[in-house]
Design an enzyme around this catalytic site. Structure first.
Site, PDB file in Angstrom:
ATOM      1  N   LYS A   1      26.631  -0.008  18.740  1.00 13.16           N
ATOM      2  CA  LYS A   1      26.330   0.791  17.545  1.00 13.16           C
ATOM      3  C   LYS A   1      27.183   0.325  16.362  1.00 13.16           C
ATOM      4  O   LYS A   1      26.693   0.220  15.240  1.00 13.16           O
ATOM      5  CB  LYS A   1      26.540   2.286  17.846  1.00 13.16           C
ATOM      6  CG  LYS A   1      25.461   2.823  18.787  1.00 13.16           C
ATOM      7  CD  LYS A   1      25.789   4.166  19.391  1.00 13.16           C
ATOM      8  CE  LYS A   1      24.803   4.486  20.528  1.00 13.16           C
ATOM      9  NZ  LYS A   1      25.141   5.695  21.274  1.00 13.16           N
TER      10      LYS A   1
ATOM     11  N   GLN B   1      29.405  10.281  22.056  1.00 13.13           N
ATOM     12  CA  GLN B   1      28.967   9.417  23.151  1.00 13.13           C
ATOM     13  C   GLN B   1      29.097  10.198  24.462  1.00 13.13           C
ATOM     14  O   GLN B   1      30.186  10.602  24.840  1.00 13.13           O
ATOM     15  CB  GLN B   1      29.803   8.126  23.181  1.00 13.13           C
ATOM     16  CG  GLN B   1      29.286   7.087  24.142  1.00 13.13           C
ATOM     17  CD  GLN B   1      27.856   6.624  23.830  1.00 13.13           C
ATOM     18  OE1 GLN B   1      27.543   6.259  22.703  1.00 13.13           O
ATOM     19  NE2 GLN B   1      26.980   6.667  24.817  1.00 13.13           N
TER      20      GLN B   1
ATOM     21  N   ASP C   1      21.746  11.954  16.312  1.00 10.18           N
ATOM     22  CA  ASP C   1      21.207  11.714  17.662  1.00 10.18           C
ATOM     23  C   ASP C   1      20.048  12.665  17.961  1.00 10.18           C
ATOM     24  O   ASP C   1      19.354  12.506  18.960  1.00 10.18           O
ATOM     25  CB  ASP C   1      22.304  11.930  18.720  1.00 10.18           C
ATOM     26  CG  ASP C   1      22.816  10.610  19.288  1.00 10.18           C
ATOM     27  OD1 ASP C   1      22.116   9.585  19.139  1.00 10.18           O
ATOM     28  OD2 ASP C   1      23.912  10.613  19.883  1.00 10.18           O
TER      29      ASP C   1
END
Ligand code: NDP
Length: 294
Positions: free
Chosen positions: A52, A96, A119
């Site tokens: 990322k 994460q 997300d």
């Protein structure tokens, strides 16, 4: 058979985003900023966050990684989320996963400001997606929708079977392909581990989304001639033929299934690269205030 080249499309989209960022910066704006929170030292999580960061650099975004030890408490974690929510210099951020067992992932996700939830995991974003309002859509389903669009694959009136019902892939895919729009207007069946007649369902499907995480599960005898097959699965297995000693397998037995399909995604190089690029698209939308503009 036409190969859906996720890597190529992802590179095109990165190029498009980079152009837009350049224009923003040239006209006096600041580059979009994505932050990532990582807890502990899980190898796979480190790899994903690394990818990322690399993608951010490629498109001209600022990226920040906040690292915490496994010992961080839920309260401290919530305080960090609150800090990011209130930081005007951060457009969007991701946690994460997985988080350590003593921290409730759901609680932390729900603490994220939906406006920064790039997300698309927050219930508000999921709910908005379900009723067709602008929302951050989780990266993998968003990436699959983009591939379907760019390859102009017809979905209206088609029979779709989504194998898998996770909150981040299977369920959103089912909603998105059933929505009254393009891509969408399909008749969607959501299959899972309790589905009894899976092979019969699959043999009727015009489009199969395989998101179960069982390597090479889908074989040629389970697929209709001329179907479109999207392979989401990623399973790392030992290999004698690669330098690293590992290789990635999808949920589809590619060689035999490909022969029967009109369109198919490979693993690697299909859905995977699109996932990261969708996160970049969501971050750009956050920086531009596109989703929650009202
Ligand atoms: P989950 O493990 O959360 O969900 C798997 C789903 O598949 C569950 O709904 C499960 O059913 C169902 N399932 C499992 N076995 C079977 C079976 N034999 N028959 C029918 N259904 C079955 O996985 P995720 O959705 O998170 O991920 C799925 C795969 O996609 C994984 O390989 C993952 O690594 C990969 N992935 C890839 C991404 C990418 O960027 N390419 C991003 C995200 C995930 P039940 O609900 O009944 O347990």
């Amino acid at each position: 058979m036409k190969l859906i080249d996720g890597k190529k499309i992802a590179n095109q989209i990165k190029e498009e985003i980079a152009q837009e960022v350049k224009q923003i910066v040239e006209s006096g704006g600041r580059a979009p900023h994505l932050a990532a929170v990582i807890v502990g030292h899980d190898g796979a999580s480190e790899t994903y966050v690394g990818h990322k960061e690399k993608a951010c650099a490629q498109v001209g975004f600022k990226s920040t990684v906040l690292r915490f030890e496994e010992t961080i408490t839920e309260e401290e974690m919530l305080a960090q989320v609150n800090k990011l929510n209130n930081d005007p210099g951060v457009d969007g951020f991701i946690l994460q996963l997985p988080l350590p067992k003593h921290i409730s992932e759901q609680k932390v996700i729900e603490a994220i400001d939906p406006r920064k939830d790039v997300d698309g995991f927050h219930p508000i974003n999921l709910g908005r997606m379900v009723i067709g309002l602008p929302a951050y859509i989780s990266a993998t389903p968003a990436g699959i929708m983009e591939l379907i669009k760019r390859y102009e694959i017809e979905t209206s009136g088609k029979d779709v079977v989504v194998v898998g019902r996770s909150n981040i892939v299977g369920k959103p895919m089912t909603i998105l392909l059933g929505q009254k729009a393009y891509p969408g207007n399909a008749t969607v069946t959501m299959a899972h581990s309790r589905t009894k007649n899976l092979k019969d369902l699959l043999l009727k499907a015009d489009i199969v989304i395989a998101a179960l995480g069982v390597a090479e599960f889908l074989t040629a005898d389970m697929v209709k001639e001329g179907a479109t097959v999207i392979d989401v699965g990623i399973t790392r297995v030992k290999s004698d033929t690669t330098k690293s000693g590992w290789k990635l397998l999808g949920d589809v037995k590619f060689d035999e299934v490909a022969e029967k399909t009109d369109y198919i995604t490979p693993v690697p190089g299909g859905v995977g690269p699109m996932t990261i690029v969708s996160l970049m698209q969501n971050t750009l939308k956050a920086a531009k205030g596109e989703i929650y503009s009202e």
